[in-house]
Design a protein around this motif. Sequence first.
Motif, mmCIF file in Angstrom:
data_model
loop_
_atom_site.group_PDB
_atom_site.id
_atom_site.type_symbol
_atom_site.label_atom_id
_atom_site.label_comp_id
_atom_site.label_asym_id
_atom_site.label_seq_id
_atom_site.Cartn_x
_atom_site.Cartn_y
_atom_site.Cartn_z
ATOM 1 N N GLU A 137 -8.774 -5.791 -15.899
ATOM 2 C CA GLU A 137 -9.569 -5.004 -16.853
ATOM 3 C C GLU A 137 -8.706 -4.465 -17.991
ATOM 4 O O GLU A 137 -9.163 -3.613 -18.775
ATOM 5 C CB GLU A 137 -10.262 -3.849 -16.130
ATOM 6 C CG GLU A 137 -11.390 -4.279 -15.186
ATOM 7 C CD GLU A 137 -12.545 -4.940 -15.937
ATOM 8 O OE1 GLU A 137 -12.885 -4.495 -17.046
ATOM 9 O OE2 GLU A 137 -13.104 -5.918 -15.403
ATOM 10 N N GLY A 138 -7.444 -4.937 -18.077
ATOM 11 C CA GLY A 138 -6.578 -4.540 -19.173
ATOM 12 C C GLY A 138 -5.877 -3.204 -18.969
ATOM 13 O O GLY A 138 -5.286 -2.653 -19.902
ATOM 14 N N GLN A 197 -12.630 4.837 -13.028
ATOM 15 C CA GLN A 197 -13.524 5.038 -11.885
ATOM 16 C C GLN A 197 -14.345 3.792 -11.595
ATOM 17 O O GLN A 197 -14.636 3.480 -10.431
ATOM 18 C CB GLN A 197 -14.424 6.251 -12.115
ATOM 19 C CG GLN A 197 -13.683 7.581 -12.194
ATOM 20 C CD GLN A 197 -12.867 7.889 -10.938
ATOM 21 O OE1 GLN A 197 -13.311 7.643 -9.816
ATOM 22 N NE2 GLN A 197 -11.654 8.428 -11.124
ATOM 23 N N THR A 198 -14.718 3.032 -12.634
ATOM 24 C CA THR A 198 -15.470 1.783 -12.446
ATOM 25 C C THR A 198 -14.629 0.764 -11.686
ATOM 26 O O THR A 198 -15.111 0.098 -10.769
ATOM 27 C CB THR A 198 -15.895 1.197 -13.814
ATOM 28 O OG1 THR A 198 -16.749 2.138 -14.475
ATOM 29 C CG2 THR A 198 -16.631 -0.123 -13.632
ATOM 30 N N VAL A 199 -13.330 0.658 -12.069
ATOM 31 C CA VAL A 199 -12.437 -0.276 -11.369
ATOM 32 C C VAL A 199 -12.299 0.128 -9.906
ATOM 33 O O VAL A 199 -12.367 -0.725 -9.000
ATOM 34 C CB VAL A 199 -11.046 -0.318 -12.049
ATOM 35 C CG1 VAL A 199 -10.055 -1.101 -11.184
ATOM 36 C CG2 VAL A 199 -11.139 -0.939 -13.433
ATOM 37 N N LEU A 200 -12.118 1.415 -9.644
ATOM 38 C CA LEU A 200 -11.963 1.889 -8.273
ATOM 39 C C LEU A 200 -13.204 1.587 -7.430
ATOM 40 O O LEU A 200 -13.110 1.156 -6.271
ATOM 41 C CB LEU A 200 -11.665 3.390 -8.252
ATOM 42 C CG LEU A 200 -10.288 3.814 -8.775
ATOM 43 C CD1 LEU A 200 -10.198 5.336 -8.878
ATOM 44 C CD2 LEU A 200 -9.182 3.294 -7.864
ATOM 45 N N LYS A 201 -14.386 1.780 -8.019
ATOM 46 C CA LYS A 201 -15.628 1.501 -7.282
ATOM 47 C C LYS A 201 -15.810 0.005 -7.066
ATOM 48 O O LYS A 201 -16.175 -0.433 -5.971
ATOM 49 C CB LYS A 201 -16.823 2.077 -8.049
ATOM 50 C CG LYS A 201 -16.924 3.590 -7.941
ATOM 51 C CD LYS A 201 -18.043 4.144 -8.800
ATOM 52 C CE LYS A 201 -18.045 5.671 -8.755
ATOM 53 N NZ LYS A 201 -18.986 6.257 -9.727
ATOM 54 N N ASN A 202 -15.561 -0.792 -8.093
ATOM 55 C CA ASN A 202 -15.766 -2.241 -7.987
ATOM 56 C C ASN A 202 -14.814 -2.898 -6.988
ATOM 57 O O ASN A 202 -15.137 -3.922 -6.385
ATOM 58 C CB ASN A 202 -15.611 -2.906 -9.354
ATOM 59 C CG ASN A 202 -16.755 -2.550 -10.301
ATOM 60 O OD1 ASN A 202 -17.789 -2.027 -9.855
ATOM 61 N ND2 ASN A 202 -16.573 -2.812 -11.587
ATOM 62 N N THR A 203 -13.605 -2.322 -6.835
ATOM 63 C CA THR A 203 -12.638 -2.889 -5.886
ATOM 64 C C THR A 203 -12.827 -2.319 -4.480
ATOM 65 O O THR A 203 -12.221 -2.815 -3.524
ATOM 66 C CB THR A 203 -11.190 -2.603 -6.344
ATOM 67 O OG1 THR A 203 -11.026 -1.187 -6.554
ATOM 68 C CG2 THR A 203 -10.863 -3.357 -7.634
ATOM 69 N N GLY A 204 -13.657 -1.278 -4.368
ATOM 70 C CA GLY A 204 -13.921 -0.683 -3.063
ATOM 71 C C GLY A 204 -12.888 0.327 -2.604
ATOM 72 O O GLY A 204 -12.834 0.675 -1.418
#
Length: 328
Positions: free
Chosen positions: A323-324, A292-299
């Motif tokens: 992010e691996g 979820q962090t990756v999805l938010k950070n990439t928009g």
Amino acid sequence: PAGGPAGSAVGAGRSVNATGAFVVAFPRGALAAGVTARSALGILFNTGAGQHILKNPLVVNSIIEKAALRRTDVILEVGPGTGNLTVKMLEKVKKVIACEIDPRLVGELQKRVQGTCLANKLEIKVGDVLKTDLPFFDACVANLPYQISSPFVFKLLLHRPFFRCAILMFQREFALRLVAKPGTKLYCRLSINTQLLARVDHLMKVGKNNFRPPPKVESSVVRIEPKNPPPPINFQEWDGLVRIAFVRKNKTLSAAFKSSAVEQLLDHNYRIHCSLHNTEIPENFKIAEKIQTVLKNTGYSEKRARSMDIDDFIRLLHGFNSEGIHFS
């Protein structure tokens, strides 16, 4: 060509004879239920196995014209049937390699060129084209058995060395999916995967009555031109991401990635990645939070696959990989 809504060996038993060639044995009832037309050569076409012969010479000539064949070309044809397209191509190119699974049609094709100057330009491969390595060829021209459309397209696009183009007959809806754009009803994983690897153009519609016997669906001819060089992307990684996103293409990516099966897969892959790179994983680590962090950070958390283009998925894949998190 004996393409059509299904391939020339659907519902047929296949065995291998002493020469290693495939032999097709039609099941009981096939002649009663599936065979509804006879060619001028006396061949009984098994419509249940998708044998619909392209009979209109105007359509054949149009396909050949759009293929822009050259005298030096080696052409791959799948499902040549009785050879209506094959013979026309043999007159224009160096060689045609025809792949056919039905030994009866192989015999008819051989008889058609026997004793002519075209015979030594024709090579016939008997068997399932999906289970054999493709030969070298410059272009592929075919009225495909429709049930192998998707796997054959990707077999073509991952084939090396590169070929110039493919001119292929498909079921109309499949053809429209190949060329569909983000935000349209037919846009799907097939659309974006094909368009990642190739330029795709819808060339013409072909009505049912251009075949004997006529199939139940309308057809279209499509041109596929591989991108050379290909995009610098690991296709297995790419397809893994796209597969997850398009399982429910109308869902937000945040929702699509909350599937327990997806989380288990990505957690497994992440732990392998960390092990290979000697990276310590915290005891309270949760893959769901990282996703979820990756999805938010990439928009892309609230984006939906149905409206995302190739560039969007490239950025998202890079975000996960950096992010691996891997998909293959």
